[in-house]
Design an enzyme around this catalytic site. Structure first.
Site, PDB file in Angstrom:
ATOM      1  CD  GLU A 185      56.376   1.899   0.852  1.00  0.00           C
ATOM      2  OE1 GLU A 185      57.321   1.129   0.617  1.00  0.00           O
ATOM      3  OE2 GLU A 185      56.218   2.989   0.290  1.00  0.00           O
ATOM      4  CG  ASP A 186      51.466   2.456   0.115  1.00  0.00           C
ATOM      5  OD1 ASP A 186      52.098   3.086   0.977  1.00  0.00           O
ATOM      6  OD2 ASP A 186      51.731   2.495  -1.089  1.00  0.00           O
TER       7      ASP A 186
END
Ligand code: ZN
Length: 189
Positions: A64-65
């Site tokens: 996600e990051d």
């Protein structure tokens, strides 16, 4: 690969991926502290000793990051599959938001999708929310006002509501953590 080797490999991998990132809190701690704390909560406070779950907890924010764009994302997914196996990848992806959606939509999706997640993903998500609520209570993000913090706490409670029924001890820790957050940020200001 034996269990300890897999866990250490996951730690090494996540630490490198998150190496330039910091948490939003005012103490600006290294990002990797967060996945380590989520994994430690599961293993050391909630009695979860499953290696797949702990490895996925360590890796839970990597997709996600730490990627930009679809191509990079797919490449990372392949590396996780090859290095950690299909099951670790699948739990990791279950707790990964679709960054193409708006923040508002992603928040809504988390509430809607919670009850349909696998048992491992539900445990991981409760631990993640617990640590986020804890961090926001102890180390609030610099720019967050009272209203935003309260809204975050309400939203976390809603997501966790849909995840319950997987680990009573963990769920009690979440409830307690939320209560502490509420107590700190309640009242009229
Ligand atoms: Zn997280």
């Amino acid at each position: 690969m034996d269990d300890i080797s897999l866990i250490l490999k996951a730690l090494d991998f996540a630490a490198v991926r998150h190496k330039t990132q910091f948490r939003k809190g005012e103490d600006k701690s290294p990002y990797i502290n967060h996945p380590i704390q989520v994994a430690s909560l599961l293993a050391n406070k909630a009695g979860e000793k499953d290696t797949v779950l702990i490895a996925a907890a360590i890796l839970h924010d990597v997709v996600e990051d730490t990627v930009d764009g679809k191509k990079e994302k797919n490449k990372l997914i392949e590396i996780i599959r090859e290095t950690f196996g299909e099951e670790v990848l699948s739990v990791t992806l279950e707790v990964t938001d679709d960054k193409r959606l708006s923040k508002k939509m992603r928040k809504r999706m988390q509430v809607e999708h919670a009850p349909g997640l696998s048992v491992k993903a539900r445990k991981l998500k409760i631990a993640d929310k617990t640590m986020n609520v804890h961090d926001i209570t102890v180390n609030p993000p610099v720019k967050w006002g009272l209203e935003r913090i309260r809204k975050y706490l309400d939203w976390s409670e809603k997501v966790v509501y849909g995840l319950r029924g997987v680990n009573p001890k963990l769920e009690a820790i979440f409830d307690e953590t939320l209560q502490i957050g509420r107590a700190k940020y309640s009242g009229r200001h």
